[in-house]
Motif scaffolding. Structure first.
Motif, PDB file in Angstrom:
ATOM      1  N   GLY A  35     137.827  13.096  42.856  1.00 21.04           N
ATOM      2  CA  GLY A  35     137.196  14.098  43.723  1.00 21.04           C
ATOM      3  C   GLY A  35     138.249  14.855  44.523  1.00 21.04           C
ATOM      4  O   GLY A  35     139.309  15.221  44.015  1.00 21.04           O
ATOM      5  N   ARG A  36     138.000  15.048  45.834  1.00 22.22           N
ATOM      6  CA  ARG A  36     138.926  15.853  46.661  1.00 22.22           C
ATOM      7  C   ARG A  36     140.260  15.148  46.838  1.00 22.22           C
ATOM      8  O   ARG A  36     141.246  15.762  47.229  1.00 22.22           O
ATOM      9  N   PHE A  96     122.562  11.993  37.991  1.00 24.28           N
ATOM     10  CA  PHE A  96     123.637  12.478  38.868  1.00 24.28           C
ATOM     11  C   PHE A  96     124.811  13.117  38.101  1.00 24.28           C
ATOM     12  O   PHE A  96     125.228  14.233  38.428  1.00 24.28           O
ATOM     13  N   LEU A 170     126.390  23.174  47.281  1.00 23.25           N
ATOM     14  CA  LEU A 170     127.351  24.047  47.984  1.00 23.25           C
ATOM     15  C   LEU A 170     128.090  24.951  46.996  1.00 23.25           C
ATOM     16  O   LEU A 170     128.601  26.000  47.372  1.00 23.25           O
ATOM     17  N   GLU A 177     135.618  24.931  44.224  1.00 19.59           N
ATOM     18  CA  GLU A 177     136.251  24.764  45.550  1.00 19.59           C
ATOM     19  C   GLU A 177     135.307  24.033  46.514  1.00 19.59           C
ATOM     20  O   GLU A 177     134.122  23.845  46.226  1.00 19.59           O
ATOM     21  N   ASN A 193     125.981  10.891  52.485  1.00 13.28           N
ATOM     22  CA  ASN A 193     125.687  10.225  51.201  1.00 13.28           C
ATOM     23  C   ASN A 193     126.189   8.773  51.226  1.00 13.28           C
ATOM     24  O   ASN A 193     125.504   7.851  50.777  1.00 13.28           O
ATOM     25  N   GLU A 197     123.988   5.302  51.134  1.00 14.73           N
ATOM     26  CA  GLU A 197     124.289   4.273  50.127  1.00 14.73           C
ATOM     27  C   GLU A 197     124.451   2.898  50.801  1.00 14.73           C
ATOM     28  O   GLU A 197     123.936   1.882  50.315  1.00 14.73           O
ATOM     29  N   PHE A 216     127.136  -7.495  47.488  1.00 15.87           N
ATOM     30  CA  PHE A 216     127.185  -6.090  47.056  1.00 15.87           C
ATOM     31  C   PHE A 216     127.126  -5.151  48.263  1.00 15.87           C
ATOM     32  O   PHE A 216     127.818  -4.126  48.308  1.00 15.87           O
ATOM     33  N   ASN A 231     137.758  11.176  53.947  1.00 19.75           N
ATOM     34  CA  ASN A 231     137.056  12.466  53.778  1.00 19.75           C
ATOM     35  C   ASN A 231     136.978  13.209  55.113  1.00 19.75           C
ATOM     36  O   ASN A 231     137.187  14.421  55.179  1.00 19.75           O
ATOM     37  N   TYR A 235     138.425  16.869  55.901  1.00 18.43           N
ATOM     38  CA  TYR A 235     137.631  18.004  56.391  1.00 18.43           C
ATOM     39  C   TYR A 235     138.286  18.594  57.638  1.00 18.43           C
ATOM     40  O   TYR A 235     138.405  19.812  57.767  1.00 18.43           O
TER      41      TYR A 235
END
Ligand code: NDP
Length: 254
Positions: A35-36, A96, A170, A177, A193, A197, A216, A231, A235
């Motif tokens: 991902g990012r 997904f 988005l 992007e 998200n 979860e 778990f 993350n 940001y």
């Protein structure tokens, strides 16, 4: 046989809890490279969509196969727990990946291999518990632990699904992007998200009232809390107008 298997099962639950703690420590120093946070240096990679389907397959197909081998596979409480599990993993494995707008993006084979192996372990630990070792009777369905846990699971699942949906929306098709998410839970936290979860699997731990479920839930929190922090920092670095009142994972707290 079941006596011996109980010991093996407990050992694997302990392995899963141990992996959770190791992952938490490792992920504070090394952000998982997808991902990012994708970056070169992690070997061969796979198409992102294929990677998600492959990685999550044991949690959907492997789980059902192991569940079906259990003596209590037709018990109503076991079936209700199976329904909760598949509500999440049916979506995660078969829906997904096909909604993602990640054209041209790839995931390192190492990440896929790790996710796949963990999902095999987790599928055995949880499926075997709910269809064999847990031996739930029908009255479990109105036990307060099941009612509270299942409610928390569905609430968390919904927050997770709607936050993923908002993030995916988005981008227009073909775009890759990143943009600043706004509205709803995003006004309070950077990663609703992940928050959803973690709530869902905490609910699962309560609804199953088991060490299998607890290990778990612990794994999910240990995996996603460091990523939420990464993350959130990303940001704040990337968007100069990133709202300062927004927290990483837990509204108003962290
Ligand atoms: P992310 O929030 O990083 O990304 C979700 C999707 O939205 C990706 O397609 C991503 O694109 C896109 N996206 C994210 N932020 C933006 C943005 N600001 N602008 C545009 N697009 C954006 O989630 P993950 O990929 O880490 O996880 C996906 C799902 O898997 C989540 O629901 C998560 O809870 C779950 N998960 C569960 C784990 C567990 O231990 N149980 C472990 C890991 C994930 P891109 O891929 O290009 O970044």
């Amino acid at each position: 046989m079941i006596g011996g298997e109980r010991e093996l099962h407990l050992l694997l639950v302990a392995v899963e809890a141990g992996l959770a703690l190791l992952a938490a420590m490792a992920l504070v120093f090394l952000v998982a490279p997808y991902g990012r946070h994708a970056r070169p240096g992690f070997g061969p990679s796979l198409d992102n969509r294929v990677a998600w389907v492959l990685m999550e397959s044991p949690a959907a197909f492997g789980f059902v196969a192991i569940y079906m081998a259990g003596e209590h596979r037709l018990a109503v409480a076991s079936l209700a727990l199976l329904g909760l599990w598949l509500l999440h993993y049916g979506q995660r494995t078969l829906v997904f990946p096909f909604r993602l707008r990640t054209t041209g993006k790839r995931m390192p084979a190492l990440v896929v291999l790790w996710g796949f192996a963990f999902n095999v372990l987790n599928a055995y630990v949880n499926a075997r518990w709910i269809s064999e070792l847990g031996a739930y009777t029908a009255s479990w369905l109105w036990d307060p632990r099941f009612v509270l846990g299942a409610t928390l699971f569905v609430g968390g699942w919904w927050i997770n699904l709607s936050a993923d949906t908002a993030l995916i929306a988005l981008r227009a098709p073909g775009e890759t992007e990143y943009k600043l998410p706004q509205g709803g839970w995003f006004e309070r936290i950077s990663c609703p998200n992940y928050f959803g979860e973690i709530l869902a699997w905490t609910g699962w731990a309560i609804a199953t009232w088991s060490w299998a479920g607890a290990s778990f839930a612990l794994f999910t929190a240990c995996n996603l809390a460091p990523r939420a922090r990464a993350n959130h920092r990303w940001y704040s670095r990337t968007f100069s107008d990133y709202p300062t009142k927004r927290r990483a994972l837990i509204p108003w707290v962290w």
